[in-house]
Design an enzyme around this catalytic site. Structure first.
Site, mmCIF file in Angstrom:
data_model
loop_
_atom_site.group_PDB
_atom_site.id
_atom_site.type_symbol
_atom_site.label_atom_id
_atom_site.label_comp_id
_atom_site.label_asym_id
_atom_site.label_seq_id
_atom_site.Cartn_x
_atom_site.Cartn_y
_atom_site.Cartn_z
ATOM 1 N NE ARG A 77 -4.120 -2.061 1.684
ATOM 2 C CZ ARG A 77 -5.152 -2.442 2.421
ATOM 3 N NH1 ARG A 77 -5.263 -2.025 3.670
ATOM 4 N NH2 ARG A 77 -6.064 -3.231 1.920
ATOM 5 C CE1 TYR A 126 -1.632 -0.642 -7.887
ATOM 6 C CE2 TYR A 126 -1.559 -2.328 -9.562
ATOM 7 C CZ TYR A 126 -1.031 -1.209 -8.982
ATOM 8 O OH TYR A 126 0.101 -0.671 -9.497
ATOM 9 C CD GLU A 127 -1.410 -4.456 -3.467
ATOM 10 O OE1 GLU A 127 -1.816 -5.049 -2.447
ATOM 11 O OE2 GLU A 127 -0.830 -5.033 -4.404
ATOM 12 N N GLY A 128 -6.456 -2.830 -2.349
ATOM 13 C CA GLY A 128 -7.544 -2.242 -1.556
ATOM 14 C C GLY A 128 -8.003 -0.964 -2.210
#
Lengths: 598, 598
Positions: free
Chosen positions: A296, A440-442
């Site tokens: 993140r 992406y990555e949340g």
């Protein structure tokens, strides 16, 4: 044609002058990071980014990755050669412990040079980027044997890594995942299932690919409590630890994406592939979160990276393109028209991007430094405070820097008029590439929920209170300094809005959680504005001090910092009041419509 | 797979109930537009959009246009068949006078159905869209012979049209253009030069293409005062008025664009092509502006169109996709997870888009009605007022609706997570298509400059004062109606900010024009917010009246209007204060940096 020049001077100013990285030379790895060493490393990284990664960025976007019928995937022309230089330079192991072949230098330095790599070629930099995430998980959760088996090759870049979370029906909600793991009896597992959106899932740049895969062991509980993490190498290792027999994992398709065409985003099919448990059974999410948190920060950095290269190209175009005349009379009377940089609205665009980039650079490096302290300090209190701030900043850095990175790539593209819409100038690529970082990555909505739903109240709000105190103290300490008063006054106002919004959540979201969700995205951006404002205040203080001490070599550079800080305080930071007002309207109106009425 | 359903009920509500189009049945063409007729036409348009244009939208994006070595261009599969239905339905001539084969119906109605066409397939709708711009110019500036020669075929769609303004070195600043026109002696001209970014420049869907081309007659003055407009047909007309000999104009290349792949954006080479002056010599810009103004309204409409289809798909996905649980406890306990529409942040996204779309629809139709009044009323005062408002609204409609249309396509894409980033769901296409609308027909920065630099002060500020009075009166008249008080109070606050910002320009931008440029974009959006707030207040008033009169069939629909109006007033309109504050910071900080320092 696009241009890129790594902002080395700005990186050094932030590391040395604003953050005073020398003060941390008691931390492991920091003693080696002398100012000279930092300058040399940052300079080498700039060279690699500018001369190796950047020249194949636009062509890589246009060519994309290709999957053959046998499931093999080739990367765009020139990527392998550029990646060879990357791994030969030791960049994968910059911050990895020396016992696994790394250099053990600060993660802060790794972050500083990472910005350049992603600016120059985001799609290519994702291959080592994913590998670093996998390295981090194995470092923390792997057994000694696993570390010895995988880390040296991954640190050298001979092998690369991936993260396999998403399945067609589950992304955010990993509790739904179906990929299963059946024990073989000899300590290994047979992994079967389908994963999608797997970045760097298959390619021809490394001798092996080490997939980290979330799966559910047969008979494990439903939901997130039954998920385990496995190492699944593309080629099983032979007795000598070298790639041997092909494992039961293959690329079923490459996704047709809006951007990052140079990265092979794969559908990965696992068909009784041999996998090895990493970390404890059913504790796979914990192990995965080691990767996720670092990833993140890396994704937040991508927001900055793309905004930076987009800015450089827009500024360059605005100086070159002649069109129309200044509202206040011709500025280039010898030419048929003035360069468009004479127009205040063009400057508004450039100043906005610049103000976010320069503070964003400070924000990412300041956060990376917290990560170093949290992981390396031998002082318990320092470690805890740094870890608190790091956890709090992670969703903000990811969410705000990628939202803004995208917005600013769009603004930079706008400078080019129609020329920005055609692919030749690269501006379209920056916009298309930057778009994925919000997802992406949340996805950023999830970052905002992580912030208000989890990070804010953690340990009784210890992190947020510590940070409010730090910023409040900064304002108080510099209040009587009349050169800084304009900055600290604006910052204090922003901080007041942030504190009021935080208080509103405490009073209104406990009994009614939808009130937290209704304000989550506004709160994330409100928080980001205040932290970036804090960075600008720190930068301004440093610049004032350097100017007052008679530093003449960088006088223009330092004065421009003060102008840009003023711009941020005047035009950007006042948005906090709007964000706060929106939060305080709560959830009622949002929840009033029937789902069917949308 | 993407979905689209034309919002027929909403169109009819705005036309009939909010705007009361029946009141204008004394205008030419309006008497034929009875409520039944409107409903029938709008319904037919919906059918065409949903069943003919929409099915080839995604495939058209993926296939794109292809140029062969001989310079001919083919459109994507299915485009010709869809366009055949479009022209056979008479949609090109809906608002064109009957003497040229049109139906003479209101432009307002043309705008209403135009929304659906661009939602369903923006790239395809541009072919008739450009043709309509060319028709408008020939209608106003063409000789009778020119009208007879070109209009019937163009109205029938047998021939299409284009606008040729941009050259590689000049877009905004047309005074720099180099394409030259040499008189042939027989009343015609030889046109030579290169034009770029020519939408629908070459394709295989029509028997002839009528290019309207800006060029400089040999010996004409430099700058904008030496520009003339020419008709240059792809095939010269033979004695019977049919396409004959090929003219010296050809497509040199198709641009590689970020989106609208189904539209052939061409580099057009003019090599002594035969052209015919339209309008007066050296008055080409006047003639071109007839096209431009109509095109700007059409482009603003595209912003709405894309935001609408993006919204529909996002809402649909949010109802279907199950992932995670509501913060306030499971909403679909029988399923493994709740649909994501239970989340307040998802609803915030959907409500934001919806609030702009519904008010945006009212805004475009209200503006189109001003255009009808301005062009068709026999009352001088009405005509003048309508024309004033139309001129004032044109840059706002274009700039705000396309900026927001793009932002909202991005927000809708975000709902899909990773699935929004791959091309299969269509969300990437909407974002990429919407992006061009911020750029072409005058980039939005130019719209903002047109607003503050030209429209605001025109005739001593007559237009802006009339509009402020109209909105102020509305607030005053409804102030004591307690059901409307919340809306009018918020609107009045927004209006106050707008008036204060306007006053600030009057006091600060006369002596220092950069102060106008520095606030232009914020002002355009501030103005847009207030006008959209005015639309919401009008919609709310209509909804309240209908509900009070006991209308039960649409009760839920009307109540949802009130909820969405409340959302707009609570969350969106308060942005006016931030915009005003930014404007009042002026130009000084923006202009402080040396150009070289960017």
């Amino acid at each position: 044609m696009p241009i890129y020049k790594a902002p080395v001077d700005d990186t050094l100013f932030i590391l040395n002058d604003v953050l005073g990285i020398e003060r941390y030379n008691n931390l492991p790895g920091f003693a080696d990071a002398t100012p000279d060493m930092i300058e040399a490393i940052v300079g080498e990284a700039a060279k690699l980014a500018e001369e190796a990664l950047f020249p194949v960025n636009l062509s890589g976007d246009q060519e994309g990755c290709k999957r053959r019928d046998d499931g093999s995937v080739s990367v765009p022309k020139g990527f392998k050669e550029a990646f060879d230089l990357y791994r030969e330079g030791g960049w994968l192991g910059l911050a990895v412990p020396e016992e696994f072949g790394g250099q053990g230098l600060p993660y802060t330095l790794h972050t500083a040079v990472g910005e350049y790599m992603s600016s120059a070629n985001m799609a290519l930099t994702m291959y080592p980027g994913l590998t670093q995430g996998a390295i981090a998980a194995i470092l923390v959760h792997g057994t000694d044997d696993q570390k010895q088996a995988y880390l040296p090759k991954m640190v050298a870049g001979t092998w690369t890594g991936t993260m396999n979370l998403t399945e067609p029906h589950c992304g955010t909600d990993l509790g739904l995942l179906r990929t299963k793991a059946v024990p073989t009896g000899n300590g290994a597992y047979k992994i079967s299932g389908q994963k999608i959106f797997i970045s760097a899932g298959e390619h021809d740049m490394s001798d092996n690919i080490i997939h980290l895969v979330l799966a559910r062991i047969e008979g494990a509980p439903e939901g997130v409590k039954g998920i385990s993490l496995f190492i699944v190498p593309k080629f099983k290792l032979d007795a000598a630890g070298e790639p041997g027999e092909r494992n039961g994992v293959s690329c079923g398709a490459i996704e047709h994406k809006m951007g990052i065409h140079g990265n092979s985003t794969c559908v990965m099919n696992y068909d009784e592939a041999e996998g090895y448990l990493i970390g404890a059974e059913n504790k796979g999410l914990n192990a995965m979160f080691v990767m996720m948190n670092e990833a993140r920060l890396g994704v937040g950095l991508q927001g900055l990276s793309i905004a930076e290269i987009a800015y450089q190209n827009a500024a360059n175009y605005a100086r070159d393109r002649i069109q129309g005349r200044s509202l206040s009379g011709p500025k280039a009377p010898d030419k048929k028209a003035d360069p468009i940089i004479v127009h205040p609205d063009v400057r508004r665009t450039l100043m906005t991007i610049r103000a976010f980039n320069e503070a964003g650079r400070a924000f990412t490096l300041w956060t990376a430094l917290k990560s170093d302290i949290a992981h390396r300090s031998d002082n318990d209190a320092d470690r805890q405070t740094a870890d608190d701030i790091l956890g709090l900043m992670t969703p903000i850095l990811k969410g705000v820097m990628t939202d803004k990175g995208f917005d600013h790539a769009v603004m930079a593209q706008q400078m080019f008029g129609g020329h920005g819409y055609i692919e030749e100038h690269g501006m379209s690529q920056y916009v298309r590439d930057a778009r994925i970082a919000m997802i992406y990555e949340g996805a950023n909505g999830i970052q905002a929920l992580d912030l208000v739903g989890r990070k804010l109240g953690l340990n009784g709000g210890r992190a947020v209170m510590a940070l409010f105190k730090e910023i409040g103290d900064f304002c108080e300490e510099n209040r009587s300094n009349e050169k800084l008063a304009a900055y600290t006054k604006a910052l204090k106002k922003g901080l007041n809005d942030l504190q009021a919004a935080t208080m509103w959540f405490m009073q209104n979201a406990m009994a009614k959680p939808d009130n937290a969700g209704a304000g989550s995205t506004d709160y994330m951006h409100l928080f980001g504005l205040v932290v970036l404002g804090y960075m600008w205040a720190k930068i301004a203080k440093t610049a004032e001090e350097k100017l007052a001490s008679g530093e003449t070599a960088r006088a223009d550079y330092l004065k421009n910092k003060l102008i840009t800080a003023t711009f941020f305080m005047e035009r950007i930071l006042p948005e906090t009041a709007l964000r706060k007002a929106r939060i305080e309207t709560g959830a009622d109106t949002l929840m009033a419509l029937d789902a069917a009425a949308f």
